[in-house]
Structures are given as structure tokens and as C-alpha cells.
Design an enzyme around this catalytic site. Sequence first.
Site, short mmCIF file in Angstrom:
data_model
loop_
_atom_site.label_atom_id
_atom_site.label_comp_id
_atom_site.label_asym_id
_atom_site.label_seq_id
_atom_site.Cartn_x
_atom_site.Cartn_y
_atom_site.Cartn_z
N SER A 110 0.81 -1.22 0.00
CA SER A 110 0.00 0.00 0.00
C SER A 110 0.84 1.27 0.00
CB SER A 110 -0.97 0.01 1.20
OG SER A 110 -1.78 -1.15 1.21
N ARG A 111 2.06 1.17 -0.47
CA ARG A 111 3.00 2.30 -0.53
C ARG A 111 3.34 2.86 0.85
NH1 ARG A 111 3.42 0.15 -4.77
NH2 ARG A 111 3.46 1.11 -6.83
N LEU A 112 3.15 2.06 1.89
CA LEU A 112 3.52 2.47 3.25
C LEU A 112 4.93 1.94 3.55
CD1 LEU A 112 0.14 1.84 5.11
CD2 LEU A 112 1.01 3.97 4.12
#
Length: 214
Positions: free
Chosen positions: A191-193
Site C-alpha cells: 500500500s505504498r507504506l
Amino acid sequence: MEKITDGIRKDYNLERLYEHDINPNPFQQFSTWFKEALSSKLPEPNAMTVATSTSDGKPSARIVLLKNFDERGFVFYTNYLSRKSLELTNNPQTELVFWWAGLERQVRIYGRVKQVSDEESDEYFYSRPLNSRLGAWASEQSQVIASRKILEQRFQELQIKYTNQNIPRPTHWGGFLVVPQQFEFWQGRASRLHDRLRYNLLKNKTWQIERLSP
């Protein structure tokens, strides 16, 4: 403008990077990750971007190969008359970037730059294959040439000149040492975290570790 389709989008799920897992010494942490890149058989894991800029701030970047690292810093070799070398001479600071796609990892290293000793440059130069040593003489790196044929002709002339002779290291060719002041270790996450841990060198020569938002 050409749109980049979502079909190439990739979510990252291989690893995590937590403060309690990371080595307090960034050189040791880099060594661990570099060994994992080697053992994963990634193509040219020592390839890195070297960013430079002119004294008035015009940037440039290119891929070079890391040839040595220890707790002094990171060493690469080049023509001292090339664009990158002239920019590093006038503005002796750089950022290195390693991208290991197969491990979903990136390392950024900011530091000051200085030339290595003649002895260290000699040692590496004489360890290179014969044709690579000739190439250091043949190429006037970053200079405009009329055709590839000129370069190949120059190389052939050098092959004849140094037949059965020792090839000296050109005085305009040698190493640069990047002395780090900051490291950033990036691990891709879902999630692009992404995980981003940065080391800053403090005045007392210790390293402060802090987490950055992705």
C-alpha cells in the site's frame, strides 16, 4: 504526455524494516544488505547512481560501479577529467543511490567526496583486465568525438603500443572516496507504506536513527 498504465504497478511485500532489527552502525547495515543482494544473484548489485551538480546547481546523474567500501566510505573509479569529476572537484559532495529491485530495497548515501591516494588507485588499476586498462587511456571521457571509429582506432593503437609492456595508470584516472554523513535504508511495503530509516552523523561521531514517513 504518455500515460504509464496501472498494469506495471507492483505492491511490495517481501520484507519489513524495524528499528529494533537494524544495525546501529550504518556501514554494517549496508554490508548486510549488500551481501543479501550478492547472494540473491541480482544483476550488478554494486551498480549505483552518482549524483553531482555544478557550482551553480545544475544537476547530473549516472550509473557507476562501487568498487570498495569500508568504514572510511565508498570508492568508485573514473576519469578525473570527466564531467562528474570536474563537478565533484568544484562541489565535493554527492548522493549515491542503490536500487535492488529483486529485494524491493533502496539505499541512499549522502557524503563529502575526496580523491583516494595514488597508491590505492594504482592497486585497483593494476587489478583490472588488460583491455580495461587500455580503455582508460583510449577514452577521453565526456568529450565529444566525431565517430566510434576514432575511439576504436585509438584503442587499437594502444594495443600495439603496449604489446608485451606494462600499462601505466593515467594520471587523470583514479578513485573517489565518498565519506558518508547520512544513510537512508528503504524497504518497500504494501500500500505504498514503505519503511524508511535514516542515519544522521552527529557532531560526536555517533549515528542518530530516525524513521521517515513514506
